[in-house]
Design a protein around this motif. Structure first.
Motif, short mmCIF file in Angstrom:
data_model
loop_
_atom_site.label_atom_id
_atom_site.label_comp_id
_atom_site.label_asym_id
_atom_site.label_seq_id
_atom_site.Cartn_x
_atom_site.Cartn_y
_atom_site.Cartn_z
N GLU A 131 0.84 -1.30 -0.04
CA GLU A 131 -0.19 0.08 0.11
C GLU A 131 0.90 1.34 0.09
O GLU A 131 0.48 2.44 -0.48
N LEU A 132 2.00 1.23 0.51
CA LEU A 132 2.80 2.29 0.59
C LEU A 132 4.04 2.25 -0.30
O LEU A 132 4.49 3.49 -0.55
N GLY A 133 4.47 1.31 -0.66
CA GLY A 133 5.70 1.01 -1.56
C GLY A 133 6.86 1.33 -0.78
O GLY A 133 7.95 1.72 -1.42
N ILE A 134 6.76 0.91 0.60
CA ILE A 134 8.29 1.27 1.43
C ILE A 134 8.30 0.15 2.05
O ILE A 134 7.69 -0.83 2.36
N SER A 135 9.55 0.06 2.62
CA SER A 135 10.18 -1.11 3.32
C SER A 135 9.61 -0.94 4.75
O SER A 135 9.38 0.14 5.26
N VAL A 136 9.75 -2.04 5.53
CA VAL A 136 9.33 -1.67 6.91
C VAL A 136 10.47 -0.90 7.58
O VAL A 136 10.05 -0.16 8.49
N ALA A 137 11.69 -1.11 7.29
CA ALA A 137 12.75 -0.45 7.95
C ALA A 137 12.37 1.21 7.62
O ALA A 137 12.52 2.03 8.47
N GLU A 138 11.89 1.78 6.31
CA GLU A 138 11.42 2.87 6.01
C GLU A 138 10.29 3.52 7.03
O GLU A 138 10.27 4.49 7.79
N PHE A 139 9.31 2.34 7.19
CA PHE A 139 8.17 2.58 8.24
C PHE A 139 8.53 2.77 9.62
O PHE A 139 8.19 3.68 10.43
N GLN A 140 9.59 2.15 10.00
CA GLN A 140 10.18 2.23 11.34
C GLN A 140 10.91 3.56 11.71
O GLN A 140 11.33 3.90 12.81
N LYS A 141 11.07 4.45 10.63
CA LYS A 141 11.93 5.68 10.76
C LYS A 141 11.44 6.57 11.67
O LYS A 141 11.98 7.40 12.39
#
Ligand SMILES: Cc1cc2nc3c(=O)[nH]c(=O)nc-3n(C[C@H](O)[C@H](O)[C@H](O)COP(=O)(O)O)c2cc1C
Length: 201
Positions: free
Chosen positions: A47-57
């Protein structure tokens, strides 16, 4: 300093906790502890096209869903609230039945036993009788059931408006001011800003 757990499961709507974390980190007075389930990670990519690592920022602390050694796996680690957003029907069922086989369900169960604020954002449609029963069980146990329903009366122009309004409401439930939530009748300028263009719908 407010201390919140934010749990992201594999239901649709991961943009909501993403903006919630961003706004909470901006507010300065909030420490967030994030858990993303395995399925939550898949939906983040979809849905966001990002990695979990990026989400954790935008969180200070982050744990694997199987990490029962995490501080938030114990009621002795005091929290001001727990948000499960979005909340899959599987996780809802786990919470409703006390089946604490991952850190998200463990953390939500702790919130219920310790009488902390627990907000669940279930997302599924249509709902079966089993889903509805599980929502009733968690509500009776003290959780707030907060499905992401758009505030159409504020005339959102697009999905982004709907996300901002819903997240503003989620933040205000935890006592976090963001400028994203609106109060009916108290903000005429904001209503004007949300005037739909003709042909919006
Ligand atoms: C793209 C995508 C969207 C999904 N949306 C939902 C949903 O809205 N609600 C739901 O209950 N499950 C949804 N699922 C299924 C859950 O991810 C699945 O039931 C999973 O076991 C939930 O595990 P979790 O609660 O541990 O994250 C979706 C799965 C995918 C891949």
């Amino acid at each position: 300093m407010k201390r919140l757990a934010v749990c992201v499961t594999g239901a649709s709507g991961v943009a909501l906790p993403y903006l919630f974390l961003k706004e909470a980190s901006k507010s300065g007075g909030v420490e967030t502890h994030l858990v993303v389930s395995k399925s939550g990670g898949l939906v983040i990519k979809q849905e966001l096209g990002i990695s979990v690592a990026e989400f954790q920022k935008y969180t200070g602390f982050s744990y694997d869903e199987k990490n029962f050694m995490a501080p938030i796996a114990s009621g002795s680690f005091r929290l001001d609230g727990v948000l499960v957003s979005p909340c899959s029907m599987k996780t809802l069922s786990g919470i409703a039945n006390g089946y604490e086989d991952n850190l998200i369900i463990r953390c939500a169960s702790i919130a219920l036993k310790e009488k902390w604020r627990l907000v669940l954002m279930p997302r599924e449609t249509p709902l079966s009788v089993i889903h509805i029963r599980n929502m009733l069980s968690v509500a009776e146990a003290g959780a707030m059931v907060f499905p992401p329903m758009p505030q159409f009366y504020f005339r959102p122009r697009n999905v982004e408006d709907m996300i901002r309004m819903t997240v503003g409401k989620m933040l205000s439930i935890f006592g976090i001011d963001s400028g994203l939530s609106r109060e009916w009748g108290s903000d005429k300028a904001a209503l004007k800003e949300f005037e739909p263009q003709s042909g919006t719908y």
